[in-house]
Design an enzyme around this catalytic site. Structure first.
Site, PDB file in Angstrom:
ATOM      1  N   LYS A  46     -20.987  -5.154  27.720  1.00 38.16           N
ATOM      2  CA  LYS A  46     -21.983  -6.136  28.154  1.00 38.16           C
ATOM      3  C   LYS A  46     -21.398  -7.537  28.064  1.00 38.16           C
ATOM      4  O   LYS A  46     -20.702  -7.868  27.108  1.00 38.16           O
ATOM      5  CB  LYS A  46     -23.214  -6.102  27.230  1.00 38.16           C
ATOM      6  CG  LYS A  46     -24.123  -4.936  27.410  1.00 38.16           C
ATOM      7  CD  LYS A  46     -25.254  -5.033  26.401  1.00 38.16           C
ATOM      8  CE  LYS A  46     -26.578  -4.728  27.025  1.00 38.16           C
ATOM      9  NZ  LYS A  46     -27.680  -4.880  26.082  1.00 38.16           N
ATOM     10  N   LYS A  55     -19.616  -2.742  23.948  1.00 34.19           N
ATOM     11  CA  LYS A  55     -20.626  -2.012  24.720  1.00 34.19           C
ATOM     12  C   LYS A  55     -20.475  -2.232  26.225  1.00 34.19           C
ATOM     13  O   LYS A  55     -21.216  -1.650  27.013  1.00 34.19           O
ATOM     14  CB  LYS A  55     -22.045  -2.447  24.305  1.00 34.19           C
ATOM     15  CG  LYS A  55     -22.406  -2.110  22.874  1.00 34.19           C
ATOM     16  CD  LYS A  55     -23.873  -2.374  22.582  1.00 34.19           C
ATOM     17  CE  LYS A  55     -24.216  -3.814  22.457  1.00 34.19           C
ATOM     18  NZ  LYS A  55     -25.616  -4.067  22.064  1.00 34.19           N
TER      19      LYS A  55
END
Length: 154
Positions: free
Chosen positions: A48, A46
């Site tokens: 992140k 993602k």
């Protein structure tokens, strides 16, 4: 009577009151709350980067009294499988995901809860970055001021 099962997902990095309130409100929608905590590998997909490793984030979330079960979240596709596997009645997500999981309404109720105003993990990370960018001389000056305030309070 069948218990109403609720599921939600999140990274839960730098656990804060917004996370707690989301879990509390999710639990209020049913009898049994399952929380999918994003793994470090899934967060990398993602884009992140977490500060707290998955195992610790999962332990923190599992210790919250509203949470009945924690499972690892390792892909976008697993939501459908989890809803079917755990006979989930309600999927809860934060309002920042509004509309993104509407396609799951054919297998369970989908509820988007408003975020707690004024707090987020991103905001906390930015504040920490800001502290690290303070020049050493300015930081020393701030510490001196705080020390003087503490002396004055004695």
């Amino acid at each position: 009577m069948k218990k109403k099962t609720v599921i939600t997902y999140g990274t839960f990095d730098l656990f804060h009151v917004g996370h707690l309130r989301l879990l509390k409100r999710a639990k209020e929608l049913g009898d049994y709350l399952i929380v999918g905590v994003s793994t470090d590998a899934f967060n990398a997909i993602k884009g992140k980067k977490t500060i707290i490793p998955y195992e610790q984030r999962a332990e923190i979330v599992q210790s919250i009294r509203y949470v009945d079960r924690v499972i690892p979240e390792d892909s976008w596709e697993q939501k459908t499988r989890d809803i079917e596997k755990y006979a989930v009645d309600v999927l809860v997500m934060g309002a920042d995901w509004q509309g993104k999981f509407d396609d799951l309404q054919n297998i369970c109720e989908v509820v988007y809860l408003p975020r707690t105003q004024g707090v987020s993990s991103s905001q906390l990370k930015n504040s920490l970055k800001g502290l690290l960018e303070i020049q050493p001389a300015k930081l020393r000056e701030a510490i001196d001021v705080l020390e003087q305030i503490l002396k004055d309070l004695e």
